[in-house]
Design an enzyme around this catalytic site. Structure first.
Site, PDB file in Angstrom:
ATOM      1  N   ARG A  65      71.677  40.673  25.471  1.00 49.85           N
ATOM      2  CA  ARG A  65      71.060  41.117  26.730  1.00 49.85           C
ATOM      3  C   ARG A  65      69.913  42.085  26.431  1.00 49.85           C
ATOM      4  O   ARG A  65      68.905  42.087  27.129  1.00 49.85           O
ATOM      5  CB  ARG A  65      72.110  41.803  27.609  1.00 49.85           C
ATOM      6  CG  ARG A  65      73.131  40.830  28.185  1.00 49.85           C
ATOM      7  CD  ARG A  65      74.197  41.573  28.940  1.00 49.85           C
ATOM      8  NE  ARG A  65      73.645  42.310  30.080  1.00 49.85           N
ATOM      9  CZ  ARG A  65      74.217  43.384  30.627  1.00 49.85           C
ATOM     10  NH1 ARG A  65      75.341  43.860  30.137  1.00 49.85           N
ATOM     11  NH2 ARG A  65      73.664  43.977  31.658  1.00 49.85           N
ATOM     12  N   ARG A  91      70.198  37.909  37.047  1.00 50.81           N
ATOM     13  CA  ARG A  91      70.657  38.510  35.785  1.00 50.81           C
ATOM     14  C   ARG A  91      70.895  39.993  36.013  1.00 50.81           C
ATOM     15  O   ARG A  91      70.158  40.624  36.781  1.00 50.81           O
ATOM     16  CB  ARG A  91      69.594  38.356  34.682  1.00 50.81           C
ATOM     17  CG  ARG A  91      69.132  36.948  34.415  1.00 50.81           C
ATOM     18  CD  ARG A  91      70.148  36.105  33.705  1.00 50.81           C
ATOM     19  NE  ARG A  91      70.763  36.773  32.581  1.00 50.81           N
ATOM     20  CZ  ARG A  91      71.717  36.230  31.822  1.00 50.81           C
ATOM     21  NH1 ARG A  91      72.153  35.016  32.080  1.00 50.81           N
ATOM     22  NH2 ARG A  91      72.233  36.896  30.825  1.00 50.81           N
ATOM     23  N   ASN A 107      65.120  46.101  44.528  1.00 50.11           N
ATOM     24  CA  ASN A 107      65.904  44.889  44.709  1.00 50.11           C
ATOM     25  C   ASN A 107      66.131  44.674  46.201  1.00 50.11           C
ATOM     26  O   ASN A 107      66.138  45.624  46.974  1.00 50.11           O
ATOM     27  CB  ASN A 107      67.267  45.031  44.008  1.00 50.11           C
ATOM     28  CG  ASN A 107      68.135  43.788  44.157  1.00 50.11           C
ATOM     29  OD1 ASN A 107      67.648  42.661  43.980  1.00 50.11           O
ATOM     30  ND2 ASN A 107      69.402  43.960  44.495  1.00 50.11           N
ATOM     31  N   HIS A 109      68.934  42.940  48.852  1.00 55.16           N
ATOM     32  CA  HIS A 109      70.301  42.431  48.925  1.00 55.16           C
ATOM     33  C   HIS A 109      70.601  42.023  50.366  1.00 55.16           C
ATOM     34  O   HIS A 109      70.262  42.759  51.293  1.00 55.16           O
ATOM     35  CB  HIS A 109      71.290  43.514  48.465  1.00 55.16           C
ATOM     36  CG  HIS A 109      72.705  43.064  48.506  1.00 55.16           C
ATOM     37  ND1 HIS A 109      73.235  42.178  47.576  1.00 55.16           N
ATOM     38  CD2 HIS A 109      73.706  43.331  49.379  1.00 55.16           C
ATOM     39  CE1 HIS A 109      74.497  41.941  47.885  1.00 55.16           C
ATOM     40  NE2 HIS A 109      74.809  42.626  48.969  1.00 55.16           N
ATOM     41  N   VAL A 144      75.620  47.159  39.739  1.00 60.40           N
ATOM     42  CA  VAL A 144      75.046  46.077  40.547  1.00 60.40           C
ATOM     43  C   VAL A 144      74.982  46.457  42.032  1.00 60.40           C
ATOM     44  O   VAL A 144      75.951  46.971  42.588  1.00 60.40           O
ATOM     45  CB  VAL A 144      75.882  44.787  40.368  1.00 60.40           C
ATOM     46  CG1 VAL A 144      75.388  43.689  41.302  1.00 60.40           C
ATOM     47  CG2 VAL A 144      75.804  44.318  38.925  1.00 60.40           C
ATOM     48  N   ALA A 173      64.964  38.574  58.277  1.00 61.69           N
ATOM     49  CA  ALA A 173      64.820  40.039  58.195  1.00 61.69           C
ATOM     50  C   ALA A 173      64.420  40.472  56.784  1.00 61.69           C
ATOM     51  O   ALA A 173      63.610  41.393  56.608  1.00 61.69           O
ATOM     52  CB  ALA A 173      66.122  40.705  58.621  1.00 61.69           C
TER      53      ALA A 173
HETATM   54  C1  GRF Z   1      68.096  36.575  48.904  1.00 62.36           C
HETATM   55  O1  GRF Z   1      69.048  36.425  49.932  1.00 62.36           O
HETATM   56  C2  GRF Z   1      68.164  37.934  48.289  1.00 62.36           C
HETATM   57  O2  GRF Z   1      68.527  38.941  49.196  1.00 62.36           O
HETATM   58  C3  GRF Z   1      69.256  37.768  47.261  1.00 62.36           C
HETATM   59  O3  GRF Z   1      69.069  36.484  46.741  1.00 62.36           O
HETATM   60  C4  GRF Z   1      68.411  35.679  47.710  1.00 62.36           C
HETATM   61  C5  GRF Z   1      67.174  35.156  47.068  1.00 62.36           C
HETATM   62  O4  GRF Z   1      66.484  34.240  47.877  1.00 62.36           O
HETATM   63  N1  GRF Z   1      69.185  38.822  46.275  1.00 62.36           N
HETATM   64  P1  GRF Z   1      65.014  33.815  47.509  1.00 62.36           P
HETATM   65  O5  GRF Z   1      65.041  33.273  46.093  1.00 62.36           O
HETATM   66  O6  GRF Z   1      64.137  35.031  47.628  1.00 62.36           O
HETATM   67  O7  GRF Z   1      64.665  32.758  48.514  1.00 62.36           O
END
Ligand code: GRF
Length: 214
Positions: A65, A91, A107, A109, A144, A173
């Site tokens: 890694r 990853r 990031n 989520h 994570v 959103a």
């Molecule tokens: C999204 O729902 C994001 O929040 C999550 O993985 C998904 C990625 O979708 N981390 P995309 O590849 O941006 O369409």
């Protein structure tokens, strides 16, 4: 102008939201490189169409890694980027990489962190009977889906939702708040104080998203 590296592994719809903001002139930075951890990720085609530099860094090609992350670091630096956006990057980055880029990795989520970290969060939201979920943009920490929260949006869970319909609603959103949060960072309007973000941006206190509606 700050150059941003976007890390993807798949579809790349959040990458597309950043590309669209950039193409509208609504991004206070530029996308210097798109890095995919998977060959053939559809997001790579989006990068190509937008005329962006892009490459694949596949973990299978590296002995550890740390070696994988060292290559990511090299690619990002070579592209002259000083900020990294994870956009569906599947990853887990090593603590060494995350610390070296502290407060410079974002990031997104698809849940209201710190609730529902990890994968399959829409399924867990539905199983829990949750009425309001949403999405979160945060700075990355070694753990994570943890780290100071920059922006969140709330999305109602509707009767009859399945994982797909809920994911689709949350994704709308996501595409709105990722460029918003990134711009706040690019404009220097985000400070991390004692592991919480203080953001210099308008907020409304008189608004409420209720489900069901009062
Ligand atoms: C999204 O729902 C994001 O929040 C999550 O993985 C998904 C990625 O979708 N981390 P995309 O590849 O941006 O369409």
């Amino acid at each position: 102008m700050t150059r941003i590296a976007v890390f993807i592994s798949g579809r790349g719809s959040n990458l597309q939201a950043l590309i669209d903001a950039r193409n509208r002139g609504d991004l206070a930075g530029d996308i210097g490189v798109v890095v995919s951890s998977r060959t053939g990720a559809p997001g790579l085609e989006r990068a190509r169409r937008a005329g962006l530099d892009h490459c694949v860094v596949d973990a299978a090609d590296y002995a550890s890694r740390e070696a994988f992350d060292a290559e990511l670091d090299r690619v990002v630096n070579q592209a002259g980027c000083s900020l990294i956006c994870l956009a569906g990057f599947m990853r887990i980055l090593t603590p060494g990489f995350v610390e070296a880029w502290r407060d410079r990795i974002l990031n997104i989520h698809p849940a209201l962190l710190p609730a529902f970290p990890g994968t399959a969060c829409h399924r867990r939201v539905l199983e829990g009977g949750v009425k309001i979920t949403g999405c979160t943009v945060h700075f990355v920490r070694p753990q994570v889906d943890a780290g100071p929260i920059i922006a969140q949006a709330a999305v109602p869970v509707l009767p009859g939702d399945d994982e797909k319909s809920l994911a689709d609603r949350v994704l709308v959103a996501e595409h709105r708040i990722y460029p918003l949060a990134l711009n706040l960072v690019l404009q220097g309007r985000v400070r991390v104080i004692e592991e919480r973000v203080v953001v210099d941006a308008p907020v409304r206190a008189d608004d409420m998203l209720a489900n069901p509606v009062p």
